[in-house]
Write a protein that holds these residues in place. Structure first.
Motif, PDB file in Angstrom:
ATOM      1  N   LEU A  56       0.853  -1.173   0.000  1.00 11.99           N
ATOM      2  CA  LEU A  56       0.000   0.000   0.000  1.00 11.99           C
ATOM      3  C   LEU A  56       0.898   1.235   0.000  1.00 11.99           C
ATOM      4  N   ASP A  57       0.329   2.395  -0.137  1.00 12.57           N
ATOM      5  CA  ASP A  57       1.145   3.607  -0.147  1.00 12.57           C
ATOM      6  C   ASP A  57       0.656   4.602   0.899  1.00 12.57           C
ATOM      7  N   GLY A  58       1.554   5.489   1.295  1.00 15.96           N
ATOM      8  CA  GLY A  58       1.187   6.651   2.091  1.00 15.96           C
ATOM      9  C   GLY A  58       0.612   6.382   3.461  1.00 15.96           C
ATOM     10  N   GLY A  59       1.067   5.323   4.137  1.00 14.87           N
ATOM     11  CA  GLY A  59       0.604   5.087   5.490  1.00 14.87           C
ATOM     12  C   GLY A  59      -0.726   4.365   5.613  1.00 14.87           C
ATOM     13  N   TRP A  60      -1.276   3.852   4.503  1.00 11.45           N
ATOM     14  CA  TRP A  60      -2.486   3.038   4.595  1.00 11.45           C
ATOM     15  C   TRP A  60      -2.143   1.713   5.261  1.00 11.45           C
ATOM     16  N   LYS A  61      -3.127   1.100   5.878  1.00 11.56           N
ATOM     17  CA  LYS A  61      -2.903  -0.187   6.524  1.00 11.56           C
ATOM     18  C   LYS A  61      -3.951  -1.184   6.074  1.00 11.56           C
ATOM     19  N   THR A  62      -3.588  -2.457   6.221  1.00 11.68           N
ATOM     20  CA  THR A  62      -4.537  -3.542   6.004  1.00 11.68           C
ATOM     21  C   THR A  62      -4.518  -4.430   7.233  1.00 11.68           C
ATOM     22  N   TYR A  63      -5.379  -5.438   7.271  1.00 10.96           N
ATOM     23  CA  TYR A  63      -5.667  -6.103   8.537  1.00 10.96           C
ATOM     24  C   TYR A  63      -5.133  -7.518   8.643  1.00 10.96           C
ATOM     25  N   TRP A  64      -4.910  -7.893   9.895  1.00 10.22           N
ATOM     26  CA  TRP A  64      -4.504  -9.243  10.287  1.00 10.22           C
ATOM     27  C   TRP A  64      -5.685 -10.195  10.089  1.00 10.22           C
ATOM     28  N   ARG A  65      -5.444 -11.492  10.277  1.00  5.95           N
ATOM     29  CA  ARG A  65      -6.494 -12.492  10.037  1.00  5.95           C
ATOM     30  C   ARG A  65      -7.720 -12.248  10.911  1.00  5.95           C
ATOM     31  N   THR A  66      -7.517 -11.710  12.122  1.00  9.91           N
ATOM     32  CA  THR A  66      -8.615 -11.256  12.977  1.00  9.91           C
ATOM     33  C   THR A  66      -8.408  -9.773  13.201  1.00  9.91           C
ATOM     34  N   PRO A  67      -9.223  -8.921  12.595  1.00  6.68           N
ATOM     35  CA  PRO A  67      -8.903  -7.495  12.545  1.00  6.68           C
ATOM     36  C   PRO A  67      -9.202  -6.707  13.804  1.00  6.68           C
ATOM     37  N   GLY A  68     -10.003  -7.263  14.729  1.00  5.00           N
ATOM     38  CA  GLY A  68     -10.439  -6.481  15.872  1.00  5.00           C
ATOM     39  C   GLY A  68     -11.717  -5.730  15.559  1.00  5.00           C
ATOM     40  N   ASP A  69     -12.236  -5.025  16.566  1.00  4.65           N
ATOM     41  CA  ASP A  69     -13.521  -4.340  16.409  1.00  4.65           C
ATOM     42  C   ASP A  69     -13.479  -3.230  15.367  1.00  4.65           C
ATOM     43  N   GLY A  70     -12.288  -2.646  15.137  1.00  8.72           N
ATOM     44  CA  GLY A  70     -12.214  -1.510  14.223  1.00  8.72           C
ATOM     45  C   GLY A  70     -11.735  -1.866  12.839  1.00  8.72           C
ATOM     46  N   GLY A  71     -11.751  -3.152  12.447  1.00  8.56           N
ATOM     47  CA  GLY A  71     -11.178  -3.549  11.167  1.00  8.56           C
ATOM     48  C   GLY A  71     -12.108  -4.374  10.310  1.00  8.56           C
ATOM     49  N   ILE A  72     -11.629  -4.706   9.118  1.00  9.11           N
ATOM     50  CA  ILE A  72     -12.365  -5.502   8.147  1.00  9.11           C
ATOM     51  C   ILE A  72     -11.624  -6.823   7.965  1.00  9.11           C
ATOM     52  N   PRO A  73     -12.264  -7.963   8.190  1.00  8.74           N
ATOM     53  CA  PRO A  73     -11.549  -9.236   8.109  1.00  8.74           C
ATOM     54  C   PRO A  73     -11.159  -9.583   6.672  1.00  8.74           C
ATOM     55  N   PRO A  74      -9.947 -10.108   6.471  1.00  8.96           N
ATOM     56  CA  PRO A  74      -9.542 -10.534   5.120  1.00  8.96           C
ATOM     57  C   PRO A  74     -10.175 -11.863   4.756  1.00  8.96           C
TER      58      PRO A  74
END
Length: 273
Positions: A56-74
């Motif tokens: 990704l670019d510019g400080g964007w992030k993606t998520y772990w296998r379990t993203p937590g309450d604030g994430g999107i699961p892969p």
């Protein structure tokens, strides 16, 4: 995670195009996402090691296998691959993000995800064709759908240093982290089950976070509360069924990952407490 840069023509076999699942004209400056299948090596047991690299670019992030309450699961679907009997992702330990009162787990700028591939016919190349659904975030979260394809060549024996380094970033096992005992209590609640785990282990450093996984994709596990008293860590979380249906929790299927500032540890299963 630091960006790994290396130039090896045979290492990166495929670049994909990524299409954001977001209406055009939204006024959002979308990130440029690139993903590649990275060539690895063939193990003595015939299984092949490769990797999926998402940049990704510019400080964007993606998520772990379990993203937590604030994430999107892969989600990853490799069913259209050729000569593939099985595939296991070896997730590196994630970074913890606490934003707007919600905790999530993921990777900034890049994820190099090692893959252990079992071919249907040993000694032959594996053609990986995957459909990926991931979330990317920077102030806002956007779901992305990606197609990826590439070949893992059979017979490669040289260890690919970047993949080996990513494998070394996996959480420690319970034995490696000197976990001496794990017990779980499970009690019904008005809307699900409460899981409380008591873990005898040294501190993982700083504030410790924990993620409980049940092995059942239809169950949602709320953010765990974590407390420590000396060498004993207590992790508790409420588990709900996404369709409010009755369910059963199997202790042996649970995975508890504890994440500290020094290291992470992955604990598989627990005894009745």
């Amino acid at each position: 995670m630091k960006t790994i840069t290396y130039a090896l023509a045979s290492s990166i076999l495929c670049t994909l195009s990524a299409a954001p699942v977001l209406a055009q004209g939204s006024g959002i400056d979308l990130p440029d996402i690139k993903a590649e299948i990275v060539q690895g090596w063939t193990r003595s047991d015939g299984k092949m090691v490769g990797a999926l690299q998402i940049s990704l670019d510019g400080g964007w992030k993606t998520y772990w296998r379990t993203p937590g309450d604030g994430g999107i699961p892969p989600r990853m679907d490799w069913s259209n691959s050729r000569n593939l009997d099985g595939i296991d992702a070896l997730w590196p330990a994630p970074t913890v993000f606490v934003e707007n009162g919600m905790t999530s787990y993921g990777f900034v700028d890049e994820l190099l995800l090692p893959l252990v591939v079992t071919p249907r016919k040993s000694g032959r190349d594996v053609e990986l064709t995957g459909f990926l659904q991931i979330g990317v975030c920077k102030e806002i979260c956007i779901p992305y759908a990606l197609d990826v394809s590439g070949a893992l060549a059979a017979g490669e024996t040289a260890i690919a240093a970047p993949i080996a380094a990513a494998m070394a970033e996996r959480p420690f096992s319970a034995r490696e982290a000197r976990v001496s005992d794990v017990s779980c209590r499970i009690a019904p609640t008005d809307d699900g089950m409460m899981v409380s785990a008591t873990i005898d282990m040294p501190s993982a450093g700083g504030r410790e976070y924990a993620v409980i996984e049940t092995g059942n994709p239809e169950l949602w596990v709320q953010e765990a509360t974590v407390s420590r008293s000396g060498g004993e860590l207590t992790v508790a979380s409420n588990v709900l069924h996404v369709e409010e249906a009755p369910f059963f929790l199997q202790r042996s299927d649970m995975t508890i990952t504890v994440i500290g500032t020094d290291y992470a540890v992955e604990i598989n299963g627990c005894q009745a407490g």
